[in-house]
Design a protein around this motif. Structure first.
Motif, PDB file in Angstrom:
ATOM      1  N   ILE A 116       0.696  -1.029   0.245  1.00  0.00           N
ATOM      2  CA  ILE A 116       0.063   0.359   0.627  1.00  0.00           C
ATOM      3  C   ILE A 116       0.928   1.720   0.211  1.00  0.00           C
ATOM      4  O   ILE A 116       0.476   2.229  -0.817  1.00  0.00           O
ATOM      5  N   ALA A 117       1.892   1.173   1.084  1.00  0.00           N
ATOM      6  CA  ALA A 117       2.487   3.030   0.872  1.00  0.00           C
ATOM      7  C   ALA A 117       2.396   3.003  -0.536  1.00  0.00           C
ATOM      8  O   ALA A 117       3.403   2.830  -1.153  1.00  0.00           O
ATOM      9  N   GLY A 118       2.860   4.286  -0.572  1.00  0.00           N
ATOM     10  CA  GLY A 118       3.400   5.196  -1.602  1.00  0.00           C
ATOM     11  C   GLY A 118       3.106   4.425  -2.759  1.00  0.00           C
ATOM     12  O   GLY A 118       3.357   5.235  -4.453  1.00  0.00           O
ATOM     13  N   SER A 141      -4.922   5.586   4.355  1.00  0.00           N
ATOM     14  CA  SER A 141      -4.928   5.974   6.005  1.00  0.00           C
ATOM     15  C   SER A 141      -3.617   5.312   6.096  1.00  0.00           C
ATOM     16  O   SER A 141      -2.665   5.505   6.944  1.00  0.00           O
ATOM     17  N   ARG A 142      -3.210   4.237   5.025  1.00  0.00           N
ATOM     18  CA  ARG A 142      -2.049   2.937   5.629  1.00  0.00           C
ATOM     19  C   ARG A 142      -0.719   4.026   4.856  1.00  0.00           C
ATOM     20  O   ARG A 142      -0.195   2.776   4.211  1.00  0.00           O
ATOM     21  N   GLY A 143      -1.112   5.601   3.559  1.00  0.00           N
ATOM     22  CA  GLY A 143       0.224   5.349   3.340  1.00  0.00           C
ATOM     23  C   GLY A 143       0.125   5.394   1.387  1.00  0.00           C
ATOM     24  O   GLY A 143       0.851   6.120   0.761  1.00  0.00           O
ATOM     25  N   ALA A 144      -1.197   5.023   1.205  1.00  0.00           N
ATOM     26  CA  ALA A 144      -1.410   5.162  -0.529  1.00  0.00           C
ATOM     27  C   ALA A 144      -0.762   6.579  -0.871  1.00  0.00           C
ATOM     28  O   ALA A 144      -1.413   7.324   0.043  1.00  0.00           O
ATOM     29  N   LYS A 145       0.106   6.700  -2.127  1.00  0.00           N
ATOM     30  CA  LYS A 145       0.184   8.085  -2.292  1.00  0.00           C
ATOM     31  C   LYS A 145      -1.280   8.486  -3.073  1.00  0.00           C
ATOM     32  O   LYS A 145      -1.328   9.667  -3.077  1.00  0.00           O
ATOM     33  N   LEU A 146      -1.529   7.812  -3.992  1.00  0.00           N
ATOM     34  CA  LEU A 146      -3.174   8.440  -4.825  1.00  0.00           C
ATOM     35  C   LEU A 146      -4.616   7.280  -4.392  1.00  0.00           C
ATOM     36  O   LEU A 146      -3.909   6.312  -4.507  1.00  0.00           O
ATOM     37  N   ALA A 198      -7.611  15.041   3.489  1.00  0.00           N
ATOM     38  CA  ALA A 198      -6.914  13.739   2.797  1.00  0.00           C
ATOM     39  C   ALA A 198      -6.760  14.725   1.230  1.00  0.00           C
ATOM     40  O   ALA A 198      -7.479  14.074   0.639  1.00  0.00           O
ATOM     41  N   ALA A 199      -5.540  14.695   1.112  1.00  0.00           N
ATOM     42  CA  ALA A 199      -5.171  15.504   0.174  1.00  0.00           C
ATOM     43  C   ALA A 199      -4.567  14.181  -1.180  1.00  0.00           C
ATOM     44  O   ALA A 199      -5.266  14.977  -2.227  1.00  0.00           O
ATOM     45  N   GLN A 200      -4.527  13.091  -0.849  1.00  0.00           N
ATOM     46  CA  GLN A 200      -4.177  12.284  -1.764  1.00  0.00           C
ATOM     47  C   GLN A 200      -5.345  11.858  -2.639  1.00  0.00           C
ATOM     48  O   GLN A 200      -5.557  10.466  -2.643  1.00  0.00           O
ATOM     49  N   ILE A 201      -6.130  11.331  -1.865  1.00  0.00           N
ATOM     50  CA  ILE A 201      -7.995  11.402  -2.318  1.00  0.00           C
ATOM     51  C   ILE A 201      -8.858  12.147  -3.744  1.00  0.00           C
ATOM     52  O   ILE A 201      -8.978  13.242  -2.680  1.00  0.00           O
ATOM     53  N   SER A 202      -9.388  11.593  -4.290  1.00  0.00           N
ATOM     54  CA  SER A 202     -10.285  12.197  -5.599  1.00  0.00           C
ATOM     55  C   SER A 202     -11.007  11.751  -5.609  1.00  0.00           C
ATOM     56  O   SER A 202     -11.372  10.722  -5.508  1.00  0.00           O
ATOM     57  N   PHE A 257      -2.820   1.900 -12.314  1.00  0.00           N
ATOM     58  CA  PHE A 257      -2.612   2.234 -10.330  1.00  0.00           C
ATOM     59  C   PHE A 257      -2.157   0.677 -10.477  1.00  0.00           C
ATOM     60  O   PHE A 257      -1.994  -0.541 -11.374  1.00  0.00           O
ATOM     61  N   ASP A 258      -1.467   0.868  -8.797  1.00  0.00           N
ATOM     62  CA  ASP A 258      -1.082  -0.215  -8.064  1.00  0.00           C
ATOM     63  C   ASP A 258      -2.036  -1.444  -7.644  1.00  0.00           C
ATOM     64  O   ASP A 258      -1.298  -2.671  -7.749  1.00  0.00           O
ATOM     65  N   ILE A 259      -2.550  -0.761  -7.211  1.00  0.00           N
ATOM     66  CA  ILE A 259      -4.348  -1.786  -6.514  1.00  0.00           C
ATOM     67  C   ILE A 259      -4.915  -1.071  -6.984  1.00  0.00           C
ATOM     68  O   ILE A 259      -5.082   0.148  -6.441  1.00  0.00           O
ATOM     69  N   VAL A 260      -5.839  -2.313  -7.521  1.00  0.00           N
ATOM     70  CA  VAL A 260      -7.434  -1.786  -7.561  1.00  0.00           C
ATOM     71  C   VAL A 260      -8.679  -2.952  -6.629  1.00  0.00           C
ATOM     72  O   VAL A 260      -8.303  -3.480  -6.376  1.00  0.00           O
TER      73      VAL A 260
END
Length: 189
Positions: free
Chosen positions: A45-47, A66-71, A94-98, A116-119
């Motif tokens: 998740i992180a980054g 919350s666990r560090g995803a970049k976007l 949460a600026a990283q959420i769109s 995307f890395d995770i869906v």
């Protein structure tokens, strides 16, 4: 006053509670299922860049942020539900959420493809959306090489027809849901 609350399980917003809309077909991923899924994904998740399709309550996307995803890009069609997602984003700062208010297939069919890395894929039940959504993710190029795809469906729903190059990593059942974690192996496109 909204009675529906969702508790964030881990990360920087651990134990925070967020309201969610009472909308037809909206059923947040249960806490114990989220805990299992994020244990599966703890090192991924992180980054990373996450796509939360059929976002609903936002439980999966918010947990990833919350666990560090970049976007985290949340896609939801219901206007009222989207307003709540925006409100929760503001509550958490949460600026990283769109958030995109759009039909998932219209979104996936757009020309503005990102990788995307995770869906997270948790479509409304009994509408036959899961397999087609998986196919579009693969065919239209939304997945990074070795992306992880979480799929949550109603119990005993067949996932026959998911992309052949996806490897099933995990599968569990809880209550009325079956949930899976797949890895995209891009070399088999």
């Amino acid at each position: 006053m909204m009675r529906n609350k969702l508790r964030i399980i881990g990360g920087q917003w651990r134990s925070r509670q967020l309201p969610f809309q009472d909308a037809p077909g909206l059923r947040p991923t249960p806490a114990r299922v989220r805990e299992t899924v994020f244990n599966w994904l703890q090192h991924d998740i992180a980054g990373r860049r996450c796509l939360d399709l059929y976002a609903g309550s936002g439980a999966l996307g918010v947990e990833a942020a919350s666990r560090g995803a970049k976007l985290v890009l949340q896609v939801e069609n219901n206007a009222q539900v989207c307003r709540q997602l925006h409100s929760n984003k503001k509550i958490l700062n949460a600026a990283q959420i769109s958030i995109v208010q759009q039909d998932v297939f219209r979104f996936l069919g757009s020309d503005e493809i990102q990788s995307f890395d995770i869906v997270f894929l948790d479509p409304p039940f009994k509408q036959g959306l899961a397999v087609q959504t998986c196919q579009w993710l693969q065919q239209k190029g939304w997945l990074a090489a070795d992306a992880k795809i979480y799929v949550e469906v109603e119990k005993n729903l067949s996932l026959a027809g998911i992309p052949e190059n996806w490897q099933q990593l995990r599968q569990k059942s809880a209550g009325e849901v079956d949930y899976y974690l797949f890895a995209n192996h891009a070399d088999n496109r």
